[in-house]
Design a protein around this motif. Structure first.
Motif, PDB file in Angstrom:
ATOM      1  N   ILE A 118       0.808  -1.218   0.000  1.00 38.45           N
ATOM      2  CA  ILE A 118       0.000   0.000   0.000  1.00 38.45           C
ATOM      3  C   ILE A 118       0.845   1.274   0.000  1.00 38.45           C
ATOM      4  O   ILE A 118       0.302   2.375  -0.065  1.00 38.45           O
ATOM      5  N   LYS A 131      -1.867  -0.801  -6.023  1.00 41.28           N
ATOM      6  CA  LYS A 131      -1.514  -0.770  -4.597  1.00 41.28           C
ATOM      7  C   LYS A 131      -2.625  -1.400  -3.748  1.00 41.28           C
ATOM      8  O   LYS A 131      -3.261  -0.737  -2.934  1.00 41.28           O
ATOM      9  N   ARG A 132      -2.841  -2.665  -3.957  1.00 44.25           N
ATOM     10  CA  ARG A 132      -3.842  -3.359  -3.160  1.00 44.25           C
ATOM     11  C   ARG A 132      -3.179  -4.540  -2.459  1.00 44.25           C
ATOM     12  O   ARG A 132      -2.587  -5.397  -3.107  1.00 44.25           O
ATOM     13  N   ARG A 134      -3.261  -7.947  -0.369  1.00 43.95           N
ATOM     14  CA  ARG A 134      -4.094  -9.121  -0.106  1.00 43.95           C
ATOM     15  C   ARG A 134      -3.346 -10.010   0.867  1.00 43.95           C
ATOM     16  O   ARG A 134      -2.144 -10.198   0.723  1.00 43.95           O
TER      17      ARG A 134
END
Length: 397
Positions: A118, A131-132, A134
């Motif tokens: 992020i 920018k994710r 998981r």
């Protein structure tokens, strides 16, 4: 080689490079398909024979034209879909003896428990790829570690997760789970340096079996750290070294050099801070200062092009200009003395090793002297090391 000897075999490339440069990668005559971003669903749909035009993330050739399909909107749900069948592989090929800071973690293997990042580092590929973040849940992390320990006798885990310490509740659940299950394993993981690493948090990591943490230190110059949007300061790096030493956790720090506008004084600050970290935490391990990583479409890449960096025009040109996964310093036009930076990297990495033989003892002593006096000319130790690896280490294998 594969295309020449097995012309009917289809070759597909996935990972960072074809995701950033899909068209250029496919232009190479040896490559039939490319997969952008995550590949599990794409590869599956390709091998079961779905029509090519319907497979998201896929790139391919048709009638001498390059076709790039749409990017998949969703990412893999790690808890539901990241189910690994270790028996498909000879896992022994991926198991190593883990040594860090004079400690031996035994049979070691890497596991990925999170994907994405992020943060906004100006040099990083994650700012381009989406920018994710998981994550694999704490419960699944414990299950995976337990399975690998019981079935394959893994005693140390290199935990891969660029945002491991963002969700502190998850960190606590993982640590408490390892303690509760009494698995007796050790592990290392990447974190972000900072004052958040209180004694209480460090004690929890140590109790749960963490023997090393990695940080991206990058530079000893606060101006450079701010320029690349690192989000940490030199003070944070020093604090991290103190905390690791206090709690008997080895610190692995990675550093870079060759930033556009980086001055000789700022490079000297990096070497000096690197030395200070090793003095504070003697069990630490140093990576770098490596050449600046230039990822196409990143913020620093655009600046590099403006400063004279000549972009490789083909896949093979990228390969020729890269060594060990990095572009060589000599291809960064603002670097006045690339050989010096190569020498600094070699000596900084060797100065803090734990010796296994007489040659390594000599390299450590010589490297520390060179760094202390800032003398990097005539780096005969590099040639000596190459000879040793080629003629001694490789022959033993």
């Amino acid at each position: 080689y594969i295309k020449k000897n097995y012309p009917k075999k289809k070759i597909i490339w996935g990972g960072v490079h074809p995701s950033l440069l899909p068209k250029q990668t496919l232009e190479d005559p040896s490559i039939d398909y490319i997969c952008q971003r995550e590949g599990e669903k794409t590869i599956y749909e390709l091998v079961i024979g779905k029509p090519l035009k319907t497979i998201k993330n896929l790139g391919y050739k048709k009638n001498n034209q390059i076709i790039l399909n749409k990017i998949r909107e969703d990412f893999l749900d790690l808890d539901k879909e990241d189910k690994l069948d270790w028996d498909l592989l000879n896992l022994e090929n991926y198991i190593r003896d883990y040594r860090i800071g004079g400690k031996n973690g035994g049979r070691s293997m890497a596991i990925t428990v999170g994907r994405g990042c992020i943060f906004n580092c100006a040099f990083c590929v994650n700012t381009i790829m989406g920018k994710r973040w998981r994550k694999l849940s704490a419960k699944r992390v414990i299950e995976r570690i337990k399975e690998l320990k019981e079935k394959y006798k893994i005693s140390h885990f290199n935990i891969n997760d660029d945002c491991f310490d963002i969700d502190w509740q998850r960190v606590e659940e993982i640590c408490n789970g390892l303690i509760r299950e009494k698995l007796g394993v050790t592990w290392d993981v990447s974190v972000r340096a900072g004052k958040k690493w209180t004694d209480e948090k460090m004690e929890l990591l140590s109790k749960a079996g963490c023997i090393a943490v990695s940080i991206g230190a990058e530079s000893g110059s606060d101006r450079i750290l701010k320029k690349i949007s690192k989000g940490v300061s030199t003070e944070d790096i020093i604090y991290m070294a103190k905390q690791c030493n206090k709690h008997n956790i080895s610190l692995i720090s990675s550093w870079m050099s060759g930033f556009p506008t980086e001055t000789d004084e700022e490079l000297k600050q990096t070497v000096n801070l690197l030395r200070k970290v090793t003095e504070i935490c003697p069990s630490c391990s140093i990576h770098g200062p490596q050449p600046l990583k230039l990822y196409p479409r990143s913020e620093l890449y655009s600046e590099a092009v403006k400063n004279g960096f000549k972009e490789p025009k083909s896949l093979r040109e990228w390969a020729k200009k890269s060594g060990d996964g990095f572009l060589h310093h000599k291809y960064l036009p603002w670097v006045k003395n690339p050989k010096k930076l190569t020498s600094i990297e070699f000596y900084c990495m060797n100065a803090n090793r734990f010796p296994r033989n007489s040659l390594q003892k000599f390299l450590i002593y010589s490297s520390r002297l060179r760094i202390k006096h800032g003398f990097y000319f005539f780096p005969f130790e590099i040639a000596l090391t190459k000879w040793y690896v080629t003629n001694v280490i490789n022959n033993k294998k």
